[in-house]
Design a protein around this motif. Structure first.
Motif, PDB file in Angstrom:
ATOM      1  N   ASP A 296       0.856  -1.193   0.000  1.00 23.20           N
ATOM      2  CA  ASP A 296       0.000   0.000   0.000  1.00 23.20           C
ATOM      3  C   ASP A 296       0.891   1.242   0.000  1.00 23.20           C
ATOM      4  OD1 ASP A 296      -2.098   1.746   0.168  1.00 23.20           O
ATOM      5  OD2 ASP A 296      -2.417   1.465   2.320  1.00 23.20           O
ATOM      6  N   PHE A 297       1.320   1.651  -1.192  1.00 24.66           N
ATOM      7  CA  PHE A 297       2.176   2.832  -1.308  1.00 24.66           C
ATOM      8  C   PHE A 297       1.396   4.086  -0.927  1.00 24.66           C
ATOM      9  CE2 PHE A 297       4.208  -0.218  -4.128  1.00 24.66           C
ATOM     10  CZ  PHE A 297       5.560  -0.022  -3.868  1.00 24.66           C
ATOM     11  N   ASP A 298       2.107   5.079  -0.424  1.00 25.87           N
ATOM     12  CA  ASP A 298       1.465   6.350  -0.077  1.00 25.87           C
ATOM     13  C   ASP A 298       0.959   7.069  -1.330  1.00 25.87           C
ATOM     14  OD1 ASP A 298       2.139   7.173   3.022  1.00 25.87           O
ATOM     15  OD2 ASP A 298       3.617   5.812   2.172  1.00 25.87           O
ATOM     16  N   ALA A 299       1.622   6.827  -2.448  1.00 18.53           N
ATOM     17  CA  ALA A 299       1.189   7.412  -3.715  1.00 18.53           C
ATOM     18  C   ALA A 299       1.762   6.592  -4.860  1.00 18.53           C
ATOM     19  CB  ALA A 299       1.642   8.865  -3.830  1.00 18.53           C
ATOM     20  N   VAL A 300       1.056   6.585  -5.985  1.00 16.48           N
ATOM     21  CA  VAL A 300       1.538   5.958  -7.219  1.00 16.48           C
ATOM     22  C   VAL A 300       1.499   7.026  -8.305  1.00 16.48           C
ATOM     23  CG1 VAL A 300       1.193   4.171  -8.948  1.00 16.48           C
ATOM     24  CG2 VAL A 300       0.676   3.695  -6.539  1.00 16.48           C
ATOM     25  N   VAL A 301       2.662   7.291  -8.922  1.00 18.25           N
ATOM     26  CA  VAL A 301       2.741   8.352  -9.925  1.00 18.25           C
ATOM     27  C   VAL A 301       3.327   7.798 -11.221  1.00 18.25           C
ATOM     28  CG1 VAL A 301       3.570  10.662 -10.471  1.00 18.25           C
ATOM     29  CG2 VAL A 301       3.152  10.029  -8.079  1.00 18.25           C
ATOM     30  N   PRO A 302       2.541   7.691 -12.285  1.00 19.20           N
ATOM     31  CA  PRO A 302       3.080   7.325 -13.594  1.00 19.20           C
ATOM     32  C   PRO A 302       3.835   8.521 -14.181  1.00 19.20           C
ATOM     33  CG  PRO A 302       0.703   6.885 -13.422  1.00 19.20           C
ATOM     34  CD  PRO A 302       1.069   7.785 -12.302  1.00 19.20           C
ATOM     35  N   THR A 303       5.010   8.282 -14.724  1.00 22.64           N
ATOM     36  CA  THR A 303       5.819   9.377 -15.249  1.00 22.64           C
ATOM     37  C   THR A 303       6.537   8.985 -16.534  1.00 22.64           C
ATOM     38  OG1 THR A 303       7.875   8.743 -14.137  1.00 22.64           O
ATOM     39  CG2 THR A 303       6.387  10.172 -12.902  1.00 22.64           C
ATOM     40  N   CYS A 304       7.049  10.005 -17.192  1.00 21.98           N
ATOM     41  CA  CYS A 304       8.095   9.841 -18.199  1.00 21.98           C
ATOM     42  C   CYS A 304       9.210  10.767 -17.760  1.00 21.98           C
ATOM     43  CB  CYS A 304       7.586  10.206 -19.594  1.00 21.98           C
ATOM     44  SG  CYS A 304       8.877  10.107 -20.859  1.00 21.98           S
ATOM     45  N   ALA A 305      10.180  10.218 -17.009  1.00 24.08           N
ATOM     46  CA  ALA A 305      11.226  11.053 -16.415  1.00 24.08           C
ATOM     47  C   ALA A 305      12.056  11.754 -17.479  1.00 24.08           C
ATOM     48  CB  ALA A 305      12.120  10.202 -15.509  1.00 24.08           C
ATOM     49  N   GLU A 306      12.208  11.112 -18.629  1.00 24.09           N
ATOM     50  CA  GLU A 306      13.050  11.696 -19.674  1.00 24.09           C
ATOM     51  C   GLU A 306      12.479  13.024 -20.171  1.00 24.09           C
ATOM     52  OE1 GLU A 306      15.424  10.345 -23.734  1.00 24.09           O
ATOM     53  OE2 GLU A 306      13.887   9.043 -22.868  1.00 24.09           O
ATOM     54  N   SER A 307      11.162  13.096 -20.296  1.00 22.76           N
ATOM     55  CA  SER A 307      10.533  14.335 -20.752  1.00 22.76           C
ATOM     56  C   SER A 307      10.109  15.236 -19.600  1.00 22.76           C
ATOM     57  CB  SER A 307       9.292  14.003 -21.599  1.00 22.76           C
ATOM     58  OG  SER A 307       8.278  13.422 -20.795  1.00 22.76           O
ATOM     59  N   GLY A 308      10.121  14.692 -18.383  1.00 26.84           N
ATOM     60  CA  GLY A 308       9.700  15.456 -17.216  1.00 26.84           C
ATOM     61  C   GLY A 308       8.208  15.369 -16.930  1.00 26.84           C
ATOM     62  N   LYS A 309       7.481  14.531 -17.677  1.00 27.33           N
ATOM     63  CA  LYS A 309       6.026  14.417 -17.496  1.00 27.33           C
ATOM     64  C   LYS A 309       5.692  13.884 -16.103  1.00 27.33           C
ATOM     65  CE  LYS A 309       1.905  12.253 -19.553  1.00 27.33           C
ATOM     66  NZ  LYS A 309       1.164  13.506 -19.737  1.00 27.33           N
ATOM     67  N   ASN A 310       4.872  14.605 -15.388  1.00 25.84           N
ATOM     68  CA  ASN A 310       4.366  14.254 -14.045  1.00 25.84           C
ATOM     69  C   ASN A 310       5.439  14.289 -12.957  1.00 25.84           C
ATOM     70  OD1 ASN A 310       1.843  13.893 -15.174  1.00 25.84           O
ATOM     71  ND2 ASN A 310       1.969  11.656 -15.232  1.00 25.84           N
ATOM     72  N   VAL A 311       6.608  14.827 -13.253  1.00 25.66           N
ATOM     73  CA  VAL A 311       7.659  14.908 -12.229  1.00 25.66           C
ATOM     74  C   VAL A 311       7.245  15.861 -11.106  1.00 25.66           C
ATOM     75  CG1 VAL A 311      10.017  15.689 -11.771  1.00 25.66           C
ATOM     76  CG2 VAL A 311       9.556  14.208 -13.720  1.00 25.66           C
TER      77      VAL A 311
END
Length: 297
Positions: free
Chosen positions: A142-157
């Protein structure tokens, strides 16, 4: 009241840990390449915003150690998690948790650490695969949050940073407000050179190289650096140097450009190549190159 937290970033090799940290900071602190096991040591990236100071710890990718250097890297991961206030586990979207991720989750659970799951490279998967990945990890912890990202482009960072801010607690800062990393300038220079080796050389050679800064002198006009690149075979030395020194010159040019951008001053870089056979399995050599197990205790 000032707030802070040490937040360790963990995951398997080449999953985007260093890329994520660099985007979180808005500056390049950790070297990045497409090769696994790029990061060998813990690197702190420091972000100060208003009254808040985040200390992100980039760690080596978790893998099965094949030599003493690998053992040091894995001990670095364990020590970094053990001293953390919270953990960011980064994994690749579209793939279920493997043994590496399950072991990291087990350590997070055992230590009862707050945690964020970052599912990276979402640009490579569809929504159905992403949903399957989220469900798989949700069944494990049970993670405190789950964040899908694309680190290379900075999406959702920025969303990762927002979630990480929930882990901050009232405390004096550990670093000055203008600090970007805990790495000394010599180490930063060595890592920049190693990144250029990783980006220019063939598959096998870069993993057998180490960089030692023998001299680092700075005045008002220029930084003068003498660095020695160590490799494990005489044949590798010839490849690193290249015909008429062309490869070494290329490495030096790319490294100098990055150093001048980072340090904000002209850099004179003098590179030498030496052979140290099987240094990755020689504890004395590892100590001399800065990989000291006692520093992690």
């Amino acid at each position: 009241m000032t707030r802070t937290a040490f937040i360790t970033i963990v995951g398997r090799p080449n999953v985007g840990k260093s890329t994520l940290m660099n985007h979180l900071l808005g500056e390049k602190v950790a070297i990045v390449s497409s090769r696994p096991q790029t990061t060998r040591n813990r690197i702190a990236g420091i972000l100060t915003k208003g009254e808040d100071q985040f200390v992100f710890i980039d760690t080596p990718g978790v893998h099965k150690a094949k030599n003493k250097l690998g053992e040091f890297m894995m001990k670095t991961v364990r020590a970094s998690v053990g001293s953390a206030d919270a953990v960011i586990l980064i994994a690749e979207a579209g793939y279920p948790a493997g043994e590496i991720e399950k072991n990291l989750i087990s350590q997070i659970k055992k230590m009862e650490l707050p945690s964020i799951l970052v599912l990276n490279k979402i640009d490579l998967v569809n929504r159905e695969k992403l949903a399957e990945t989220i469900a798989n990890y949700a069944s494990l912890h049970d993670f405190d949050a789950v964040v899908p990202t694309c680190a290379e482009s900075g999406k959702n960072v920025e969303e990762v940073l927002e979630e990480a801010s929930k882990f901050l607690y009232e405390s004096d800062w550990m670093f000055d407000s203008d600090s970007l990393t805990d790495q000394p300038e010599r180490q930063i220079a060595a890592e920049i050179i190693r990144e250029k080796i990783l980006r220019t050389m063939s598959d096998e050679i870069p993993h057998g190289t180490a960089v030692v800064i023998e001299d680092f002198t700075e005045d008002d006009e220029m930084i003068r650096i003498r660095a020695e690149i160590y490799c494990e075979k005489q044949s590798h030395k010839g490849i690193i140097v290249g015909k008429n020194g062309t490869m070494l010159k290329k490495i030096g040019t790319y490294a100098r450009e990055d150093m001048e951008a980072f340090f904000g001053i002209k850099v004179y870089l003098n590179l030498w190549v030496k052979v140290k056979e099987k240094w990755r399995d020689n504890q004395l050599s590892l100590n001399n190159f800065g990989f000291k197990p006692e520093d992690l205790e």
